[in-house]
Design a protein around this motif. Structure first.
Motif, PDB file in Angstrom:
ATOM      1  N   PRO A 122       0.834  -1.205   0.000  1.00 43.97           N
ATOM      2  CA  PRO A 122       0.000   0.000   0.000  1.00 43.97           C
ATOM      3  C   PRO A 122       0.868   1.254   0.000  1.00 43.97           C
ATOM      4  CG  PRO A 122       0.043  -0.992   2.178  1.00 43.97           C
ATOM      5  CD  PRO A 122       0.739  -1.954   1.263  1.00 43.97           C
ATOM      6  N   TRP A 123       0.259   2.382  -0.263  1.00 43.96           N
ATOM      7  CA  TRP A 123       0.974   3.655  -0.218  1.00 43.96           C
ATOM      8  C   TRP A 123       1.177   4.015   1.250  1.00 43.96           C
ATOM      9  CZ3 TRP A 123       2.397   5.921  -4.873  1.00 43.96           C
ATOM     10  CH2 TRP A 123       1.842   5.351  -6.015  1.00 43.96           C
ATOM     11  N   THR A 124       2.429   3.939   1.701  1.00 42.83           N
ATOM     12  CA  THR A 124       2.694   4.055   3.133  1.00 42.83           C
ATOM     13  C   THR A 124       4.106   4.566   3.384  1.00 42.83           C
ATOM     14  OG1 THR A 124       2.568   2.837   5.231  1.00 42.83           O
ATOM     15  CG2 THR A 124       3.546   1.683   3.360  1.00 42.83           C
ATOM     16  N   CYS A 140       5.771   9.191   5.598  1.00 41.38           N
ATOM     17  CA  CYS A 140       4.519   8.644   6.109  1.00 41.38           C
ATOM     18  C   CYS A 140       3.368   9.368   5.419  1.00 41.38           C
ATOM     19  CB  CYS A 140       4.412   8.823   7.631  1.00 41.38           C
ATOM     20  SG  CYS A 140       4.500  10.548   8.165  1.00 41.38           S
ATOM     21  N   VAL A 141       2.170   8.858   5.620  1.00 48.45           N
ATOM     22  CA  VAL A 141       0.972   9.502   5.075  1.00 48.45           C
ATOM     23  C   VAL A 141       0.606  10.681   5.975  1.00 48.45           C
ATOM     24  CG1 VAL A 141      -1.469   9.211   4.488  1.00 48.45           C
ATOM     25  CG2 VAL A 141       0.158   7.349   4.065  1.00 48.45           C
ATOM     26  N   VAL A 142       0.332  11.828   5.344  1.00 46.24           N
ATOM     27  CA  VAL A 142      -0.017  13.040   6.083  1.00 46.24           C
ATOM     28  C   VAL A 142      -1.283  13.647   5.491  1.00 46.24           C
ATOM     29  CG1 VAL A 142       2.340  13.574   6.822  1.00 46.24           C
ATOM     30  CG2 VAL A 142       1.515  14.415   4.612  1.00 46.24           C
ATOM     31  N   GLY A 225       1.195   5.100   9.327  1.00 47.02           N
ATOM     32  CA  GLY A 225       2.383   4.538   9.954  1.00 47.02           C
ATOM     33  C   GLY A 225       3.511   4.327   8.961  1.00 47.02           C
ATOM     34  N   VAL A 226       4.478   3.514   9.361  1.00 46.72           N
ATOM     35  CA  VAL A 226       5.642   3.181   8.540  1.00 46.72           C
ATOM     36  C   VAL A 226       5.721   1.669   8.429  1.00 46.72           C
ATOM     37  CG1 VAL A 226       8.160   3.308   8.350  1.00 46.72           C
ATOM     38  CG2 VAL A 226       6.886   5.263   9.249  1.00 46.72           C
ATOM     39  N   HIS A 227       5.907   1.164   7.215  1.00 47.74           N
ATOM     40  CA  HIS A 227       5.955  -0.278   7.021  1.00 47.74           C
ATOM     41  C   HIS A 227       7.103  -0.882   7.836  1.00 47.74           C
ATOM     42  CE1 HIS A 227       5.089  -4.056   5.125  1.00 47.74           C
ATOM     43  NE2 HIS A 227       6.349  -4.193   4.744  1.00 47.74           N
ATOM     44  N   GLY A 228       6.785  -1.884   8.617  1.00 49.37           N
ATOM     45  CA  GLY A 228       7.787  -2.534   9.453  1.00 49.37           C
ATOM     46  C   GLY A 228       7.860  -1.974  10.862  1.00 49.37           C
ATOM     47  N   VAL A 253      12.838   3.513   8.686  1.00 51.93           N
ATOM     48  CA  VAL A 253      12.794   2.574   7.564  1.00 51.93           C
ATOM     49  C   VAL A 253      12.944   3.363   6.268  1.00 51.93           C
ATOM     50  CG1 VAL A 253      11.367   0.956   6.249  1.00 51.93           C
ATOM     51  CG2 VAL A 253      11.398   0.853   8.748  1.00 51.93           C
ATOM     52  N   GLY A 254      13.965   3.019   5.490  1.00 56.31           N
ATOM     53  CA  GLY A 254      14.193   3.644   4.195  1.00 56.31           C
ATOM     54  C   GLY A 254      14.223   2.598   3.105  1.00 56.31           C
ATOM     55  N   GLN A 255      14.034   3.044   1.866  1.00 57.06           N
ATOM     56  CA  GLN A 255      13.940   2.083   0.767  1.00 57.06           C
ATOM     57  C   GLN A 255      15.288   1.490   0.376  1.00 57.06           C
ATOM     58  OE1 GLN A 255      14.779   2.455  -2.759  1.00 57.06           O
ATOM     59  NE2 GLN A 255      15.157   4.631  -3.048  1.00 57.06           N
ATOM     60  N   LYS A 256      16.390   2.020   0.923  1.00 53.41           N
ATOM     61  CA  LYS A 256      17.714   1.516   0.560  1.00 53.41           C
ATOM     62  C   LYS A 256      18.277   0.555   1.605  1.00 53.41           C
ATOM     63  CE  LYS A 256      21.333   1.678  -2.211  1.00 53.41           C
ATOM     64  NZ  LYS A 256      21.255   1.301  -3.640  1.00 53.41           N
TER      65      LYS A 256
END
Length: 354
Positions: A122-124, A140-142, A225-228, A253-256
């Motif tokens: 999901p978009w998160t 995060c979603v705002v 929230g943040v995934h994980g 949590v970052g995508q890298k």
């Protein structure tokens, strides 16, 4: 003579001695926090066992004291207004020649990274995003009023109107940048760092942007929230009359790099980008990665930093990692850079969806 006991005290002392510190040869900037124990990751203690508030002075490399002319040495103590005083701590700002070997990702972190790049995600918070200006991470979603979107960095999202996509596993439109601010606006609030910098010579870096979701993305397609990391708590606003942010354990949590842990190492770091320019920049937090591992890498810009406890309180928006690579190399490169999340939300008029 009263000893500094809060971030506010230390900021006042640093401000009163700014000119003196900036003239030190090899100066890579300064911040406030606790004195460290002999170049380790642990804080030094006084004879009563308490941590020692200090102004941290960054230099490229430490040299034996007897090889430094007295006029070029960092003073052992600094005096400020109202007879306040504090000790200093000289910190090596350049990366060591032999940096610790990167730890291999755990199985859980490898799985987390795979999930962040899957179609079903999901978009998160934590998801990868990109624009023509670069790649990064959604914090995060705002919400801004009734408009849902996500938060990231200015240097990732670019100028208003820039097209933002989720790049993997297949290109998906995320939205267009609506608001992007590189610097914090001046405020007279005594709760903010702004009150303790010289606005004529110093710029407060915010590096934040808001991207409303594209119209085809429904609320049910998003996840707070943040995934994980799970649900988020109330954003943390530090109290400058204490030392409370320093040493706080954090996680992001970052995508890298996926999930990385660390601690708030210092507050109010100032540095000069161009040695030919008299303008200095300042950021809110410096973050030390756990075990001196990188807390962020290229691509993690924009990730949300939260307290590493069950409350998961948002504390900062990360905008720069170790090996920041400022073109002038006039800044420390051992700790990551981040902006206070309460300042970001206030300036962009956003609310974190929890």
């Amino acid at each position: 003579m009263p000893e500094a006991s809060s971030l506010r005290d230390l900021l006042r002392i640093r401000q009163a001695n700014a000119g003196r510190l900036r003239r030190i040869p090899g100066y890579l900037g300064s911040a406030v926090g606790y004195k460290y124990h002999e170049d380790s990751d642990t804080f030094a203690r006084d004879e009563d066992g308490a941590f020692i508030p200090a102004v941290l002075v960054f230099v490229r490399r430490k040299r034996p004291l007897d090889s430094i002319p007295p006029a070029e040495r960092v003073p052992e103590r600094l005096k400020g207004p109202k007879r306040l005083s504090c000790v200093t701590d000289v910190v090596t700002g350049a990366l060591p020649a032999e940096a610790p070997e990167p730890r291999p990702f755990t199985a859980a972190n490898r799985r987390l990274l795979r999930e962040l790049h899957e179609d079903e995600m999901p978009w998160t918070g934590g998801m990868p995003i990109a624009s023509r200006f670069g790649t990064g991470t959604a914090a995060c979603v705002v919400r801004r009023g009734r408009t849902l979107g996500f938060l990231t960095n200015w240097h990732v999202a670019g100028f208003p109107g820039s097209r933002i996509v989720r790049p993997s596993p297949r290109l998906s439109l995320a939205g267009w940048t609506a608001r992007a601010d590189l610097y914090a606006k001046h405020t007279r609030s005594k709760r903010d760092l702004e009150s303790y910098i010289d606005r004529k010579t110093t710029r407060h870096r915010l590096d934040a942007a808001f991207i409303p979701f594209a119209k085809y993305i429904r609320k049910r397609d998003t996840h707070s929230g943040v995934h994980g990391l799970g649900p988020l708590g109330k954003p943390w606003c530090p109290d400058l009359d204490t030392m409370e942010p320093i040493g706080t354990r954090v996680v992001g949590v970052g995508q890298k790099l996926g999930l990385q842990r660390g601690a708030i190492a210092a507050y109010g770091y100032e540095w000069r980008i161009d040695p030919e320019d008299e303008v200095f920049h300042v950021t809110d937090y410096l973050i030390l990665g756990e075990g001196r591992q990188p807390f962020a890498a290229a691509g993690d810009s924009g990730k949300l930093v939260v307290t590493d406890d069950e409350d998961r309180r948002p504390i900062a928006l990360l905008w720069g990692g170790q090996r920041q690579g400022f073109w002038s190399a006039e800044a420390q490169e051992s700790w990551a850079y981040a902006s206070r999340i309460d300042t970001v939300l206030k300036q962009l008029k956003l609310e974190i969806v929890r």
